[in-house]
Design an enzyme around this catalytic site. Structure first.
Site, PDB file in Angstrom:
ATOM      1  N   GLU A  41       0.822  -1.207   0.000  1.00 61.73           N
ATOM      2  CA  GLU A  41       0.000   0.000   0.000  1.00 61.73           C
ATOM      3  C   GLU A  41       0.859   1.260   0.000  1.00 61.73           C
ATOM      4  O   GLU A  41       0.532   2.257  -0.648  1.00 61.73           O
ATOM      5  CB  GLU A  41      -0.949  -0.004   1.204  1.00 61.73           C
ATOM      6  CG  GLU A  41      -2.071  -1.019   1.111  1.00 61.73           C
ATOM      7  CD  GLU A  41      -2.998  -0.778  -0.075  1.00 61.73           C
ATOM      8  OE1 GLU A  41      -3.097   0.371  -0.538  1.00 61.73           O
ATOM      9  OE2 GLU A  41      -3.628  -1.744  -0.531  1.00 61.73           O
ATOM     10  N   TYR A 124      -5.824   6.618   4.894  1.00 56.50           N
ATOM     11  CA  TYR A 124      -6.009   5.627   3.842  1.00 56.50           C
ATOM     12  C   TYR A 124      -5.229   4.348   4.130  1.00 56.50           C
ATOM     13  O   TYR A 124      -5.781   3.238   4.089  1.00 56.50           O
ATOM     14  CB  TYR A 124      -5.590   6.180   2.474  1.00 56.50           C
ATOM     15  CG  TYR A 124      -5.467   5.050   1.474  1.00 56.50           C
ATOM     16  CD1 TYR A 124      -6.609   4.481   0.919  1.00 56.50           C
ATOM     17  CD2 TYR A 124      -4.227   4.494   1.157  1.00 56.50           C
ATOM     18  CE1 TYR A 124      -6.518   3.389   0.068  1.00 56.50           C
ATOM     19  CE2 TYR A 124      -4.130   3.413   0.306  1.00 56.50           C
ATOM     20  CZ  TYR A 124      -5.272   2.868  -0.238  1.00 56.50           C
ATOM     21  OH  TYR A 124      -5.194   1.785  -1.066  1.00 56.50           O
ATOM     22  N   ASP A 142      -9.080   4.937  -2.299  1.00 54.78           N
ATOM     23  CA  ASP A 142      -7.950   5.430  -3.082  1.00 54.78           C
ATOM     24  C   ASP A 142      -8.500   6.046  -4.367  1.00 54.78           C
ATOM     25  O   ASP A 142      -9.718   6.250  -4.509  1.00 54.78           O
ATOM     26  CB  ASP A 142      -6.939   4.314  -3.356  1.00 54.78           C
ATOM     27  CG  ASP A 142      -7.442   3.281  -4.356  1.00 54.78           C
ATOM     28  OD1 ASP A 142      -8.634   3.317  -4.747  1.00 54.78           O
ATOM     29  OD2 ASP A 142      -6.636   2.424  -4.773  1.00 54.78           O
ATOM     30  N   CYS A 205     -25.344   2.226 -11.557  1.00 53.13           N
ATOM     31  CA  CYS A 205     -24.479   3.409 -11.687  1.00 53.13           C
ATOM     32  C   CYS A 205     -25.264   4.614 -12.202  1.00 53.13           C
ATOM     33  O   CYS A 205     -25.750   4.622 -13.337  1.00 53.13           O
ATOM     34  CB  CYS A 205     -23.326   3.091 -12.629  1.00 53.13           C
ATOM     35  SG  CYS A 205     -22.166   4.450 -12.836  1.00 53.13           S
TER      36      CYS A 205
END
Length: 345
Positions: A41, A124, A142, A205
């Site tokens: 990460e 994060y 992210d 969506c």
């Protein structure tokens, strides 16, 4: 089944079939290695998977766990990080590893709050490690996740995206959900020309329904980056086949701190010429230079070259074989300068 839950179910079903195989990812049914999750990460911040994959594998071969990284020489770590950029990340990895050994018995803590207490672990990274490595319900956002969520809900702005991501993150398999959203954003919900026909979330969506996929996420206008000017100095000695270049170590704190580099003068609003040259020599300014973008400014660097024929060495530096310069771990901007200088012989 409510709509919010169905998004998580659809995404996890898709992830189970299409998940990427990555060297830091655990196989299905196998617990993830927290160290590998954390390292990946950190490496992936502002860096592509294609770039990180070989660097990650080389890193874990050299420092396979927290304790080996905690015992590592920081200069060697910085050299191994060269080319990945944002070098404070590497310094913080070492600092955090030492804190994990000293304060947590060598094991990464398993909650967001405790992870945020380690050097370099912001919201994060703490959320990603808590979810992926420890199965905690944590909201991971992210750039890929932000793009998917902003399109799903036509959400504008980070607070709205965060709230929407919070609403659809499931209690169970939050780590797989986060990785699935990352994979979806990378492979299908791309910044340009998203592959909506292949998307498992297309029917849910809002941006797709409105034909506005590429309008999201809404990005604020970027401020123009100022330009600074500097000069990099290539001081060479030796004969063909045994050439050496003079390198210095940058100050431990600040931009590119602790890294080997070519000597450089000040970086200012106007070209400084030969100010800051490491020694008095017959410097020759080349006709070409290098331009490199940092986060907050662009550097326009002139290149100056000279030979050193004196027996004594300049202070506070080292001679490095030119043919082995790739092993010096120069930051990208100095590697670019060395390559540009090398073209003129």
């Amino acid at each position: 089944m409510d709509a919010k839950r169905s998004i998580a179910d659809l995404l996890l079903d898709w992830y189970d079939r299409h998940r990427r195989t990555l060297p830091w990812r655990a196989l299905p049914g196998v617990a993830a290695d927290p160290y590998r999750v954390w390292l990946s990460e950190v490496m992936l911040q502002q860096t592509t998977v294609a770039t990180v994959r070989p660097r990650f594998e080389a890193w874990v071969a050299r420092w396979p766990g927290v304790e080996s990284l905690a015992a590592a020489d920081e200069a060697e770590v910085m050299a191994a990080w060269a080319g990945l950029g944002y070098y404070a990340r590497a310094r913080n990895l070492v600092r955090a590893a030492r804190a994990i050994v000293a304060e947590h018995g060598g094991a990464l803590p398993d909650t967001e709050a405790a992870l945020r207490g380690l050097p370099g672990l912001g919201d994060y990274t703490a959320a990603a490690v808590a979810a992926i490595a420890f199965g905690r319900r944590a909201v991971v956002v992210d750039a890929n996740v932000e793009r998917v969520v902003s399109r799903l809900f036509r959400a504008a702005g980070k607070p709205a995206v965060r709230a929407a991501a919070e609403a659809i993150t499931p209690e169970a398999r939050a780590g797989d959900f986060a990785q699935g959203m990352m994979d979806l954003g990378s492979a299908i919900c791309s910044p340009r020309r998203p592959k909506c026909l292949l998307c498992p979330l297309a029917d849910a969506c809002a941006a797709h329904a409105a034909g506005e996929e590429e309008a999201f996420p809404v990005k604020p206008a970027k401020a123009a980056r100022p330009t600074r000017f500097g000069t990099m100095f290539w001081l060479e000695r030796g004969l063909p086949g045994a050439r050496e270049v003079f390198l210095v170590r940058r100050p431990p704190r600040g931009l590119l701190g602790g890294m080997r580099a070519l000597p450089t003068g000040p970086w200012e609003a106007s070209p400084p010429g030969l100010a800051g040259a490491p020694v008095a020599a017959e410097w020759r300014l080349l006709k070409h230079g290098v331009v490199h973008g940092f986060t907050h400014f662009t550097l326009d660097a002139a290149l100056a070259v000279a030979r050193w024929d004196a027996h004594s060495a300049p202070a506070e530096g080292e001679w490095w074989p030119v043919e082995k310069l790739a092993a010096a771990g120069l930051p990208t901007v100095f590697a670019k300068a060395a390559a540009a200088i090398g073209r003129v012989g």
